[in-house]
Design a protein around this motif. Structure first.
Motif, PDB file in Angstrom:
ATOM      1  N   GLY A  31      15.910  89.385  44.690  1.00 56.62           N
ATOM      2  CA  GLY A  31      14.914  90.456  45.377  1.00 56.62           C
ATOM      3  C   GLY A  31      13.855  90.796  44.118  1.00 56.62           C
TER       4      GLY A  31
ATOM      5  N   ALA B 111      15.634  90.766  49.532  1.00 51.59           N
ATOM      6  CA  ALA B 111      17.168  91.110  49.462  1.00 51.59           C
ATOM      7  C   ALA B 111      18.028  91.033  50.429  1.00 51.59           C
ATOM      8  CB  ALA B 111      17.432  92.793  48.986  1.00 51.59           C
TER       9      ALA B 111
ATOM     10  N   ASN C 200      20.082  98.734  48.565  1.00 55.55           N
ATOM     11  CA  ASN C 200      18.778  98.350  48.734  1.00 55.55           C
ATOM     12  C   ASN C 200      17.952  99.771  48.862  1.00 55.55           C
ATOM     13  OD1 ASN C 200      18.965  95.831  48.872  1.00 55.55           O
ATOM     14  ND2 ASN C 200      18.656  95.601  50.866  1.00 55.55           N
TER      15      ASN C 200
END
Length: 286
Positions: free
Chosen positions: A74, A221, A266
């Motif tokens: 990511g 991600a 995240n």
């Protein structure tokens, strides 16, 4: 009691909030509740609540590797999208019509194609007998096939192709607020192109880069199709590991726990990044 005028914004927002809750909050709450369910390999889900699923996810080095790989992919995708998308949006904004519209459509055209179709196209390019290796061999630049399929580099390249348009859109939207008269005034006062970009343009595009980075990182991600096709079974990320738990071993509680941990990771990375960039942007703007 609140006046009708004060209640009006809440009443107008209520349908959207209910729709948001029905489609996002409710499924997330169900997944969170499922992650605390106990599971037995012989009988499936059993009664009772447990933290064992989170203990397995957070304590197993196998999942540590998967999470680190996912975050690394990511971050790499986000960095490359910034290096490509921000300058591209800037040059597009300086083009004249009709070339600006034509190149903007070309830039955004990947969004018109299914992500699976795009990824399969990259798989054909990355294969041992794919177009890229054939061209390199014909030019004498490689003595043998270069491994690109089932590698982290291949996954990142394919994700960049998917995510760059989102960065371009974000920076493009930020540049639309830039008044061309300010640039012409600075140029007439003797400012160089570098000074104009650093003192006028860059502060305008930093919010676009920030918002674009958050979008790109979230997409990269949590991506499933691209890592599953390009990475294959050998290169697992969190999304493919969650898929395997849900549909492979049928261990839904563990898959739900992995998904919740990914959501928290995240969110933590994105909030931290947002605060750091906003603070530096505020100092830079002063």
């Amino acid at each position: 009691m609140a006046s009708p005028k004060r209640r009006a914004p809440y009443l107008l927002s209520l349908p959207a909030l209910l729709f948001f809750a029905a489609l996002l909050v409710t499924p997330l709450a169900m997944i969170a509740g499922l992650s605390f369910q106990a599971f037995d390999l012989n009988t499936g889900q059993i009664g009772g609540l447990t933290l064992g699923n989170y203990a397995d996810t957070l304590g197993d080095p196998y999942y540590h590797t998967i999470f680190l790989r996912t975050v690394g992919i990511g971050l790499a995708t986000t960095a490359i999208c910034i290096l490509i998308g921000a300058p591209e949006a800037y040059f597009l904004s300086r083009m004249r019509a009709p070339w600006r519209s034509i190149f903007l459509i070309v830039t955004l055209s990947p969004l018109l194609i299914s992500v699976v179709v795009r990824t399969l196209g990259w798989a054909l390019l990355f294969g041992r007998n794919g177009v890229i290796n054939q061209v390199l061999a014909a030019l004498g630049l490689a003595s043998g096939p270069i491994p690109m399929l089932y590698t982290v580099q291949g996954v990142v390249i394919a994700l960049v192709h998917v995510a760059v348009p989102f960065m371009v859109i974000s920076v493009w939207a930020a540049l639309q607020r830039l008044d061309p008269k300010v640039i012409r005034a600075a140029s007439s006062l003797g400012a160089s192109e570098l000074t104009i970009f650093r003192r006028i343009v860059l502060p305008q595009i930093v919010p676009g880069i920030l918002s674009g980075s958050l979008i790109v990182f979230a997409l990269a991600a949590s991506a499933f199709a691209t890592p599953a096709i390009i990475g294959g079974r050998q290169l697992k990320v969190v999304a493919t590991a969650t898929y395997d738990e849900f549909l492979g071993t049928l261990n839904w509680p563990l898959g739900a726990a992995i998904a919740i941990v990914l959501l928290i990771v995240n969110a933590a990375i994105m909030l931290t990044y947002n605060r750091i960039v906003e603070r530096r942007y505020a100092r830079f703007a002063q």
